[in-house]
Design a protein around this motif. Structure first.
Motif, mmCIF file in Angstrom:
data_model
loop_
_atom_site.group_PDB
_atom_site.id
_atom_site.type_symbol
_atom_site.label_atom_id
_atom_site.label_comp_id
_atom_site.label_asym_id
_atom_site.label_seq_id
_atom_site.Cartn_x
_atom_site.Cartn_y
_atom_site.Cartn_z
ATOM 1 N N ILE A 307 -25.657 7.610 41.826
ATOM 2 C CA ILE A 307 -26.313 8.376 42.876
ATOM 3 C C ILE A 307 -27.803 8.072 42.897
ATOM 4 O O ILE A 307 -28.453 8.024 41.854
ATOM 5 N N LEU A 308 -28.332 7.856 44.093
ATOM 6 C CA LEU A 308 -29.768 7.757 44.303
ATOM 7 C C LEU A 308 -30.188 8.977 45.109
ATOM 8 O O LEU A 308 -29.741 9.160 46.252
ATOM 9 N N VAL A 309 -31.016 9.809 44.528
ATOM 10 C CA VAL A 309 -31.448 11.049 45.174
ATOM 11 C C VAL A 309 -32.711 10.770 45.970
ATOM 12 O O VAL A 309 -33.670 10.193 45.454
ATOM 13 N N THR A 310 -32.722 11.168 47.236
ATOM 14 C CA THR A 310 -33.915 11.034 48.069
ATOM 15 C C THR A 310 -34.452 12.414 48.417
ATOM 16 O O THR A 310 -33.826 13.429 48.112
ATOM 17 N N THR A 311 -35.596 12.435 49.091
ATOM 18 C CA THR A 311 -36.181 13.725 49.451
ATOM 19 C C THR A 311 -35.333 14.471 50.473
ATOM 20 O O THR A 311 -35.473 15.686 50.622
ATOM 21 N N GLU A 312 -34.435 13.765 51.166
ATOM 22 C CA GLU A 312 -33.643 14.408 52.208
ATOM 23 C C GLU A 312 -32.148 14.416 51.943
ATOM 24 O O GLU A 312 -31.436 15.258 52.470
ATOM 25 N N ASN A 313 -31.640 13.495 51.129
ATOM 26 C CA ASN A 313 -30.196 13.400 50.965
ATOM 27 C C ASN A 313 -29.894 12.536 49.745
ATOM 28 O O ASN A 313 -30.686 12.494 48.815
ATOM 29 N N ILE A 314 -28.793 11.811 49.771
ATOM 30 C CA ILE A 314 -28.446 10.922 48.665
ATOM 31 C C ILE A 314 -27.787 9.642 49.188
ATOM 32 O O ILE A 314 -27.256 9.598 50.289
ATOM 33 N N PHE A 315 -27.832 8.598 48.350
ATOM 34 C CA PHE A 315 -26.941 7.455 48.446
ATOM 35 C C PHE A 315 -26.007 7.579 47.242
ATOM 36 O O PHE A 315 -26.456 7.939 46.147
ATOM 37 N N SER A 316 -24.747 7.244 47.418
ATOM 38 C CA SER A 316 -23.844 7.306 46.267
ATOM 39 C C SER A 316 -22.730 6.291 46.420
ATOM 40 O O SER A 316 -22.324 5.951 47.538
ATOM 41 N N VAL A 317 -22.237 5.807 45.287
ATOM 42 C CA VAL A 317 -21.079 4.913 45.238
ATOM 43 C C VAL A 317 -20.169 5.426 44.134
ATOM 44 O O VAL A 317 -20.576 5.516 42.970
ATOM 45 N N GLY A 318 -18.947 5.793 44.509
ATOM 46 C CA GLY A 318 -17.975 6.278 43.542
ATOM 47 C C GLY A 318 -16.905 5.242 43.284
ATOM 48 O O GLY A 318 -16.070 4.970 44.157
ATOM 49 N N MET A 319 -16.933 4.635 42.099
ATOM 50 C CA MET A 319 -15.947 3.631 41.724
ATOM 51 C C MET A 319 -14.820 4.278 40.915
ATOM 52 O O MET A 319 -15.020 5.278 40.235
ATOM 53 N N VAL A 320 -13.626 3.673 40.997
ATOM 54 C CA VAL A 320 -12.456 4.203 40.307
ATOM 55 C C VAL A 320 -11.684 3.067 39.654
ATOM 56 O O VAL A 320 -11.911 1.890 39.946
ATOM 57 N N GLY A 321 -10.758 3.439 38.772
ATOM 58 C CA GLY A 321 -9.910 2.443 38.150
ATOM 59 C C GLY A 321 -8.956 1.824 39.152
ATOM 60 O O GLY A 321 -8.607 2.424 40.171
ATOM 61 N N LYS A 322 -8.533 0.606 38.894
ATOM 62 C CA LYS A 322 -7.589 -0.085 39.765
ATOM 63 C C LYS A 322 -6.321 0.764 39.946
ATOM 64 O O LYS A 322 -5.774 1.299 38.993
ATOM 65 N N GLY A 323 -5.877 0.858 41.195
ATOM 66 C CA GLY A 323 -4.703 1.654 41.500
ATOM 67 C C GLY A 323 -5.019 3.094 41.868
ATOM 68 O O GLY A 323 -4.141 3.824 42.322
ATOM 69 N N CYS A 324 -6.278 3.491 41.695
ATOM 70 C CA CYS A 324 -6.684 4.881 41.967
ATOM 71 C C CYS A 324 -7.665 4.951 43.134
ATOM 72 O O CYS A 324 -8.478 5.873 43.211
ATOM 73 N N GLU A 325 -7.593 3.984 44.032
ATOM 74 C CA GLU A 325 -8.630 3.833 45.061
ATOM 75 C C GLU A 325 -8.713 5.007 46.038
ATOM 76 O O GLU A 325 -9.702 5.137 46.761
ATOM 77 N N THR A 326 -7.700 5.862 46.076
ATOM 78 C CA THR A 326 -7.796 7.039 46.954
ATOM 79 C C THR A 326 -8.953 7.943 46.552
ATOM 80 O O THR A 326 -9.473 8.700 47.368
ATOM 81 N N GLY A 327 -9.408 7.839 45.301
ATOM 82 C CA GLY A 327 -10.521 8.657 44.828
ATOM 83 C C GLY A 327 -11.876 7.994 44.969
ATOM 84 O O GLY A 327 -12.884 8.581 44.587
ATOM 85 N N ALA A 328 -11.928 6.779 45.529
ATOM 86 C CA ALA A 328 -13.206 6.079 45.708
ATOM 87 C C ALA A 328 -13.974 6.678 46.886
ATOM 88 O O ALA A 328 -13.405 7.333 47.763
ATOM 89 N N SER A 329 -15.281 6.441 46.900
ATOM 90 C CA SER A 329 -16.090 6.947 48.012
ATOM 91 C C SER A 329 -17.440 6.248 48.015
ATOM 92 O O SER A 329 -17.852 5.660 47.012
ATOM 93 N N TYR A 330 -18.117 6.329 49.144
ATOM 94 C CA TYR A 330 -19.534 5.958 49.175
ATOM 95 C C TYR A 330 -20.233 6.764 50.249
ATOM 96 O O TYR A 330 -19.623 7.249 51.208
ATOM 97 N N LYS A 331 -21.532 6.916 50.067
ATOM 98 C CA LYS A 331 -22.379 7.593 51.042
ATOM 99 C C LYS A 331 -23.630 6.750 51.218
ATOM 100 O O LYS A 331 -24.382 6.542 50.264
ATOM 101 N N LEU A 332 -23.833 6.246 52.413
ATOM 102 C CA LEU A 332 -24.987 5.420 52.747
ATOM 103 C C LEU A 332 -25.687 6.078 53.936
ATOM 104 O O LEU A 332 -25.169 6.063 55.047
ATOM 105 N N GLY A 333 -26.843 6.650 53.691
ATOM 106 C CA GLY A 333 -27.477 7.443 54.728
ATOM 107 C C GLY A 333 -26.613 8.631 55.059
ATOM 108 O O GLY A 333 -26.053 9.288 54.178
ATOM 109 N N GLU A 334 -26.435 8.902 56.346
ATOM 110 C CA GLU A 334 -25.602 10.027 56.754
ATOM 111 C C GLU A 334 -24.123 9.670 56.806
ATOM 112 O O GLU A 334 -23.273 10.525 57.097
ATOM 113 N N ILE A 335 -23.782 8.416 56.490
ATOM 114 C CA ILE A 335 -22.403 7.939 56.611
ATOM 115 C C ILE A 335 -21.664 8.112 55.286
ATOM 116 O O ILE A 335 -22.070 7.579 54.253
#
Length: 422
Positions: A307-335
């Motif tokens: 996670i990168l914390v900014t003054t307004e929000n965050i960037f984040s990348v959630g990695m998971v083990g192979k086969g568990c990709e339903t739990g992966a995520s990312y947040k880039l800006g408001e997306i």
């Protein structure tokens, strides 16, 4: 038409209950709705008060919820907006067989995604613009810290609620609803201890509505590892005064966990953070790191979140083990993208091996690289301000070997190789 709309709302609620395991399958609780409010605010930038969510879940609407409220609810399910949700469910299936199989996101995955630390200033006062809170003048809310950097750190909040009429008042330290404390509206000072450094946004709350926010920046005294079992823990287990950097990496060994009294027979998570005035704009920067999960829990579906914390929000990348990709995520800006309803297979990897992660942003075009290969990119629009903190969250524990943050000119603003070059 109203009945069809209500059917779609019922379906939306059902899917949210399944996604976040409300009440472990036995109905929703207030705590479920509080955590959902925090999750929506963090990942969509839209604040839905607890009172509004209660009205949505109660049903029997005199007026339909605001469109912005419905948009935010379905966005965390992976839909673009309420219209997109309705188009993809032209035949409402809220009445389908309750025993039909559905894939559910495990609670620990949701916790790992939610756990970070940041909200936005936007808020609303209920679904139809009405509110039980009445404000007829200025609201004062300020904060001052007692220690220049590091934790524990007491913040002195000054407030003036003389122009506010409501039944209850609270100060909440950050996005985490468990860090909410009741205050006396007739008084003007309240003190609260922070046990983790970082860039937080304290909230002044009347009933269920946020009526003011205040940035709270605690500069860390170097790297700060913490272990916690749930977000509801009053205090985290810290490692202040301990040696957790050795062999060219930051690492919490099993011996150190036992020394600090961590119950490794329970499911636990670790959060490692660093916060400072880096002077780096979130519009254009490069962040690189090398990390891995440890075998503290030997989970079938390990996960880790950067996670990168900014003054307004965050960037984040959630990695998971192979086969568990339903739990992966990312947040880039408001997306925000979830592996629940997007193909995020490139965020699945052998987490027990070293992985190189890079987030490269140029003029608000953000690209994620995994082990040197481009994985995903997004063009965001919001101004997220400067980067104020770096965070790592691991299921169990993890190791960090390298961290680097560069500004728009390509200059290194922060770097740590944990002694590898010495």
């Amino acid at each position: 038409m109203a009945n069809i709309e209500n059917d779609h709302i019922a379906l939306c609620k059902k899917l949210l209950e399944e996604k976040f395991s409300f009440g472990n399958g036995h109905g929703h609780t207030q705590k479920d709705l509080e955590q959902l409010s925090s999750y929506i605010e963090e990942h969509t930038g839209y604040y839905i008060s607890l009172s509004t969510l209660k009205r949505v879940w109660k049903g029997g609407y005199k007026t339909q919820p605001q469109l912005a409220t419905l948009n935010a609810l379905v966005q965390v399910l992976g839909y673009k907006n309420w219209q997109d949700f309705k188009l993809q469910h032209r035949k409402p299936i809220a009445t389908e067989d309750k025993n039909s199989p559905r894939s559910k996101t495990p609670l620990y995955v949701a916790a790992g995604i939610v756990v970070v630390l940041v909200v936005v200033l936007a808020f609303s006062f209920g679904e139809s613009g009405a509110s039980t809170v009445k404000i007829d003048g200025p609201v004062t809310f300020t904060a001052n810290k007692t220690v220049a950097k590091g934790v524990p750190n007491t913040f002195i909040f000054n407030y003036d609620l003389s122009h506010v009429q409501a039944d209850s008042f609270f100060i909440q330290q950050s996005w985490n609803a468990f860090r909410r404390e009741r205050i006396d509206p007739k008084k003007s000072v309240y003190t609260s201890i922070y046990h983790e450094s970082g860039y937080h946004r304290a909230k002044l709350i009347a009933n269920g509505d946020v009526i003011a926010t205040q940035p709270v920046h605690i500069i860390s005294d170097g790297w700060e590892p913490h272990v916690y079992y749930t977000e509801a823990d009053d205090r985290y287990i810290d490692f202040k005064g301990e040696s957790f950097i050795a062999d060219s990496m930051l690492h919490l060994s099993m011996d150190l966990l036992k020394k600090r009294g961590v119950d490794t027979s329970r499911h636990f998570m670790s959060r490692i953070s660093h916060s400072d005035e880096y002077g780096v704009s979130s519009d254009t920067f490069t962040f690189r790191t090398r990390l891995r999960s440890d075998h503290a829990l030997d989970s079938n579906c390990p996960w880790m979140n950067v996670i990168l914390v900014t003054t307004e929000n965050i960037f984040s990348v959630g990695m998971v083990g192979k086969g568990c990709e339903t739990g992966a995520s990312y947040k880039l800006g408001e997306i925000f993208k979830s592996g629940k309803d997007n193909n995020l297979s490139k965020l699945g990897a052998d987490l027990y091996d070293w992985n190189d992660l890079e987030i490269r942003v140029k003029d608000k075009k953000a690209t994620i690289f995994i082990n040197g290969e481009e994985a995903y990119n997004e063009l965001f629009k919001e101004d997220l301000g400067n980067i104020m903190g770096l965070g790592y969250i691991f299921e169990g524990t993890g190791s960090i070997q390298f961290v680097q943050l560069k500004n728009a000119e390509g200059e290194i603003s922060f770097e740590d190789d944990f002694g590898a070059k010495q």
